[in-house]
Design an enzyme around this catalytic site. Structure first.
Site, PDB file in Angstrom:
ATOM      1  N   LYS A   1      13.428  72.415  33.547  1.00  0.00           N
ATOM      2  CA  LYS A   1      12.190  71.691  33.253  1.00  0.00           C
ATOM      3  C   LYS A   1      11.179  71.964  34.363  1.00  0.00           C
ATOM      4  O   LYS A   1      11.483  71.790  35.552  1.00  0.00           O
ATOM      5  CB  LYS A   1      12.519  70.201  33.178  1.00  0.00           C
ATOM      6  CG  LYS A   1      11.662  69.417  32.231  1.00  0.00           C
ATOM      7  CD  LYS A   1      12.286  68.052  32.052  1.00  0.00           C
ATOM      8  CE  LYS A   1      11.330  67.085  31.434  1.00  0.00           C
ATOM      9  NZ  LYS A   1      11.765  65.704  31.648  1.00  0.00           N
TER      10      LYS A   1
HETATM   11  C1  E4P Z   1      11.008  63.476  29.403  1.00  0.00           C
HETATM   12  O1  E4P Z   1      11.156  64.653  29.313  1.00  0.00           O
HETATM   13  C2  E4P Z   1       9.941  62.840  30.191  1.00  0.00           C
HETATM   14  O2  E4P Z   1      10.096  63.090  31.541  1.00  0.00           O
HETATM   15  C3  E4P Z   1       9.943  61.361  29.891  1.00  0.00           C
HETATM   16  O3  E4P Z   1       9.968  61.204  28.484  1.00  0.00           O
HETATM   17  C4  E4P Z   1       8.780  60.616  30.512  1.00  0.00           C
HETATM   18  O4  E4P Z   1       8.737  59.302  30.010  1.00  0.00           O
HETATM   19  P1  E4P Z   1       7.870  58.140  30.681  1.00  0.00           P
HETATM   20  O5  E4P Z   1       6.426  58.493  30.562  1.00  0.00           O
HETATM   21  O6  E4P Z   1       8.239  56.909  29.927  1.00  0.00           O
HETATM   22  O7  E4P Z   1       8.282  58.087  32.139  1.00  0.00           O
END
Ligand code: E4P
Length: 218
Positions: free
Chosen positions: A83
């Site tokens: 990622k």
């Molecule tokens: C997933 O890949 C993301 O990092 C996550 O969904 C972020 O979510 P949030 O905005 O609730 O922290």
């Protein structure tokens, strides 16, 4: 639409994996900071629990270090997807890793143009954030819809992964507009499942069954 789980909490992953609904998982540094244990061990255990792509986020901020960190994460398990942020450096690292056959999920994507750049750099997934737009009084689902529409009209292989999902309505609307994947926190999985009429119906059937058995025994 495929469902991924958005957490590093192994007990939660094990529980929802037991429902048979998971096609993958995503984590991020904030989610990892909420659990104890060695990061690589956590990734390995998630890969055992979820038979699908597991996103592990790079924390470096220059291209060479992002690439070496990405290679290291990808070597943990064939299910790992690296990622990377949707930044100048993230794009450079994505294209380098993609050329080596390493799958990348470009995260922190907020606009259709960022998503188009991520796809063009060779990202396997792009993660538009819904909830963080809602947090600043903007229409997160509307921005996701723009990206889904642009990708449907283009020849990108990149999958649109709806992220920053906070409510069951986010999941349902992402499915309705045709997102490829939604990554969902454990709490939202429970909210999706619960319906008072289902719970009341199960109670009623159990009570009626018990009453019938009691009559037979009498
Ligand atoms: C997933 O890949 C993301 O990092 C996550 O969904 C972020 O979510 P949030 O905005 O609730 O922290």
């Amino acid at each position: 639409m495929k469902l991924f789980i958005d957490t590093a909490n192994l007990a939660d992953i094990e529980e929802i994996a037991g429902w048979g609904v998971l096609s993958g998982a995503t984590t991020n540094p904030t989610l990892l900071a909420q659990v104890e244990g060695d990061e690589d061990d956590i990734y390995r255990r998630i890969c055992e629990l979820v038979d699908g792509p597991v996103s592990a986020e790079v924390v470096a901020d220059d291209v060479p270090t992002m690439v070496s960190e990405g290679r290291r994460l990808a070597a943990i398990d064939p299910r790992i997807v690296v990622k990377l942020p949707t930044s100048r450096e993230g794009l450079g690292a994505t294209s380098a890793l993609a050329r080596e056959g390493i799958r990348v999920n470009m995260t922190l994507c907020f606009t259709a143009n960022q998503a188009i750049l991520a796809a063009s750099a060779g990202a396997a997934y792009v993660s538009p954030f819904i909830g963080r737009y809602d947090d600043i009084n903007e229409d997160g689902l509307g921005h996701l819809a723009e990206i889904v529409e642009a990708f449907a009209a283009s020849a990108f292989d990149t999958q649109v992964l709806a992220a920053s999902v906070r409510t069951p309505v986010h999941v349902m609307e992402a499915a309705r507009m045709g997102a490829d994947v939604a990554t969902i926190p454990p709490k939202v999985f429970h909210q999706m499942l619960h319906h008072p009429l289902t719970a009341a119906g199960i109670d009623q059937f159990n009570r009626d069954h018990a009453a019938r058995l009691a009559r037979k025994d009498a």
